[in-house]
Design a protein around this motif. Structure first.
Motif, mmCIF file in Angstrom:
data_model
loop_
_atom_site.group_PDB
_atom_site.id
_atom_site.type_symbol
_atom_site.label_atom_id
_atom_site.label_comp_id
_atom_site.label_asym_id
_atom_site.label_seq_id
_atom_site.Cartn_x
_atom_site.Cartn_y
_atom_site.Cartn_z
ATOM 1 N N ILE A 289 0.829 -1.212 0.000
ATOM 2 C CA ILE A 289 0.000 0.000 0.000
ATOM 3 C C ILE A 289 0.856 1.253 0.000
ATOM 4 C CG2 ILE A 289 -1.747 1.293 1.288
ATOM 5 C CD1 ILE A 289 -2.575 -1.385 2.545
ATOM 6 N N THR A 290 1.959 1.217 0.732
ATOM 7 C CA THR A 290 2.787 2.411 0.883
ATOM 8 C C THR A 290 4.064 2.367 0.052
ATOM 9 O OG1 THR A 290 3.618 1.349 2.894
ATOM 10 C CG2 THR A 290 1.953 3.053 3.173
ATOM 11 N N ALA A 291 4.214 1.343 -0.768
ATOM 12 C CA ALA A 291 5.416 1.246 -1.598
ATOM 13 C C ALA A 291 5.542 2.482 -2.488
ATOM 14 C CB ALA A 291 5.355 -0.023 -2.454
ATOM 15 N N GLY A 292 6.683 3.130 -2.435
ATOM 16 C CA GLY A 292 6.920 4.308 -3.255
ATOM 17 C C GLY A 292 6.394 5.595 -2.660
ATOM 18 N N VAL A 293 5.760 5.520 -1.487
ATOM 19 C CA VAL A 293 5.224 6.727 -0.845
ATOM 20 C C VAL A 293 6.238 7.222 0.177
ATOM 21 C CG1 VAL A 293 3.346 7.713 0.511
ATOM 22 C CG2 VAL A 293 2.882 5.871 -1.133
ATOM 23 N N HIS A 294 6.537 8.501 0.146
ATOM 24 C CA HIS A 294 7.490 9.095 1.072
ATOM 25 C C HIS A 294 6.742 9.989 2.070
ATOM 26 C CE1 HIS A 294 10.682 7.624 -1.530
ATOM 27 N NE2 HIS A 294 10.052 8.186 -2.558
ATOM 28 N N ASP A 295 7.403 10.352 3.136
ATOM 29 C CA ASP A 295 6.822 11.263 4.114
ATOM 30 C C ASP A 295 6.355 12.535 3.405
ATOM 31 O OD1 ASP A 295 7.745 9.326 5.802
ATOM 32 O OD2 ASP A 295 9.296 10.565 6.738
ATOM 33 N N PHE A 296 5.270 13.128 3.889
ATOM 34 C CA PHE A 296 4.736 14.320 3.240
ATOM 35 C C PHE A 296 3.989 15.165 4.264
ATOM 36 C CE2 PHE A 296 1.711 10.875 2.887
ATOM 37 C CZ PHE A 296 0.504 11.442 3.263
ATOM 38 N N ARG A 297 3.701 16.390 3.892
ATOM 39 C CA ARG A 297 2.896 17.277 4.711
ATOM 40 C C ARG A 297 1.507 17.425 4.079
ATOM 41 N NH1 ARG A 297 5.476 19.422 8.792
ATOM 42 N NH2 ARG A 297 3.718 20.823 9.242
ATOM 43 N N VAL A 298 0.514 17.646 4.930
ATOM 44 C CA VAL A 298 -0.852 17.809 4.465
ATOM 45 C C VAL A 298 -1.497 18.917 5.290
ATOM 46 C CG1 VAL A 298 -1.753 16.063 6.059
ATOM 47 C CG2 VAL A 298 -3.053 16.614 4.000
ATOM 48 N N VAL B 268 0.284 -0.509 11.669
ATOM 49 C CA VAL B 268 0.371 0.894 11.257
ATOM 50 C C VAL B 268 1.294 1.053 10.053
ATOM 51 C CG1 VAL B 268 0.981 3.224 11.990
ATOM 52 C CG2 VAL B 268 -0.097 1.648 13.609
ATOM 53 N N LEU B 269 0.796 1.769 9.050
ATOM 54 C CA LEU B 269 1.573 2.049 7.838
ATOM 55 C C LEU B 269 2.095 3.483 7.816
ATOM 56 C CD1 LEU B 269 -0.765 0.370 5.194
ATOM 57 C CD2 LEU B 269 1.221 -0.634 6.349
ATOM 58 N N ALA B 270 1.359 4.387 8.435
ATOM 59 C CA ALA B 270 1.764 5.798 8.469
ATOM 60 C C ALA B 270 1.194 6.431 9.735
ATOM 61 C CB ALA B 270 1.275 6.543 7.227
ATOM 62 N N GLU B 271 1.885 7.446 10.239
ATOM 63 C CA GLU B 271 1.452 8.099 11.469
ATOM 64 C C GLU B 271 1.776 9.588 11.429
ATOM 65 O OE1 GLU B 271 3.707 6.108 14.520
ATOM 66 O OE2 GLU B 271 5.505 7.331 14.161
ATOM 67 N N THR B 272 1.203 10.309 12.382
ATOM 68 C CA THR B 272 1.514 11.723 12.545
ATOM 69 C C THR B 272 1.788 11.996 14.022
ATOM 70 O OG1 THR B 272 0.755 13.987 12.097
ATOM 71 C CG2 THR B 272 -0.884 12.453 12.920
ATOM 72 N N SER C 119 -7.177 -14.477 -1.271
ATOM 73 C CA SER C 119 -7.765 -13.416 -2.083
ATOM 74 C C SER C 119 -6.764 -12.296 -2.250
ATOM 75 C CB SER C 119 -9.030 -12.880 -1.422
ATOM 76 O OG SER C 119 -8.687 -12.076 -0.357
ATOM 77 N N PRO C 120 -6.975 -11.391 -3.239
ATOM 78 C CA PRO C 120 -6.014 -10.322 -3.473
ATOM 79 C C PRO C 120 -5.983 -9.339 -2.320
ATOM 80 C CG PRO C 120 -7.978 -9.969 -4.753
ATOM 81 C CD PRO C 120 -8.110 -11.324 -4.112
ATOM 82 N N ALA C 121 -4.810 -8.898 -1.980
ATOM 83 C CA ALA C 121 -4.694 -7.868 -0.949
ATOM 84 C C ALA C 121 -5.137 -6.544 -1.519
ATOM 85 C CB ALA C 121 -3.253 -7.773 -0.474
ATOM 86 N N CYS C 122 -5.602 -5.699 -0.668
ATOM 87 C CA CYS C 122 -5.989 -4.362 -1.108
ATOM 88 C C CYS C 122 -4.724 -3.543 -1.212
ATOM 89 C CB CYS C 122 -6.931 -3.755 -0.091
ATOM 90 S SG CYS C 122 -7.646 -2.226 -0.606
ATOM 91 N N ALA C 123 -4.329 -3.175 -2.382
ATOM 92 C CA ALA C 123 -3.049 -2.505 -2.539
ATOM 93 C C ALA C 123 -3.133 -1.279 -3.427
ATOM 94 C CB ALA C 123 -2.029 -3.481 -3.124
#
Length: 267
Positions: free
Chosen positions: A133-142, A157-161, A206-210
């Protein structure tokens, strides 16, 4: 073709119709999904097991609002039989009286320390860069409502703040998940929040949600469990391995001012 039930509407403050028109529906069209869109909450009274994916952007304004026992049961039954669930934005704040719904998605909104409706700029840190799910995703601001939530310890957990303590000093340095995967029964699920959550089901494959952030077709990753995905407070539940031919779950998004399309905003 992947069949999708897209339920959106409710409280207009989260702009569910604008999100549908400008973000969700174009994504579904690009993916080639067959979408049944509705603004009728009673659509959840029907048998939902025929759908590959249920996308939820229903927004509640009152703490007293919730699903009926039958609607909640129908959602759980669908997930346990192979249906994926993708939810975003106010997913962790919707259906506040429906306890199993929040158990299913793995999180429940409590507060936004910077204030409701405030587009507060904060950092999202990707904690598992090796996950599909997070492959290729880097830290970012929102710039969005930074959620403070009650979250299930069963979440992966895949991402946190992290909170700065600027608004509530006792939260200084404390972290809250923004995206996670989890299991329901024996199936896997995942969620996202910057808004999201997920669950698991039986023992077939079954396929993972990715969902991916980069352009191009979504990636399907085989997994012995079923999974749901959330980023921030948004759930994308993919269910039992019973439907190995199903496509990947939908992704999350933001209606505020995200620095990355991988984010979703809160209540």
């Amino acid at each position: 073709m992947t069949r999708v039930l897209y339920l959106y509407g409710g409280w207009p403050g989260h702009k569910p119709y604008q999100v549908a028109e400008e973000w969700a529906l174009p994504i579904f069209k690009n993916l080639g999904f067959d979408v049944d869109e509705t603004n009728d909450i009673f659509a959840l009274d029907a048998d939902l097991t025929g759908y590959d994916l249920i996308a939820l952007n229903w927004n509640n304004a009152l703490l007293s609002e919730g699903l009926t026992p039958a609607q909640e049961s129908n959602l759980l039954r669908a997930v346990e039989n192979g249906t994926g669930i993708a939810a975003w934005h106010g997913a962790a704040a919707a259906f506040r009286t429906s306890l199993k719904y929040h158990w299913l998605i793995g999180g429940s909104f409590l507060e936004h320390p910077a204030g409701e409706g405030v587009k507060y700029s904060y950092q999202v840190t990707v904690t598992d860069t090796g996950h599909p799910i997070t492959a290729g995703v880097h830290d970012f601001r929102v710039a969005s409502e930074q959620y403070y939530m009650s979250v299930d310890p069963n979440n992966h957990v895949l991402a946190e703040t992290a909170f700065t303590g600027e608004h509530l000093p006792w939260l200084d340095g404390k972290t809250i998940p923004q995206a996670w995967t989890r299991t329901w029964d024996r199936a896997a699920s995942s969620t996202a929040r910057s808004d999201t959550t997920s669950t698991t089901s039986r023992t077939r494959t079954s396929p993972a949600c990715a969902p991916r952030v980069s352009p191009g077709p979504p990636v399907r990753t085989p997994d012995p469990t079923v999974r749901t995905e959330l980023i921030g407070s948004t759930p994308c539940l993919s269910s039992p391995e019973a439907r190995s031919s199903r496509g990947p779950c939908a992704t999350t998004g933001s209606t505020s001012s995200p620095a990355s399309p991988a984010t979703a905003s809160g209540h």
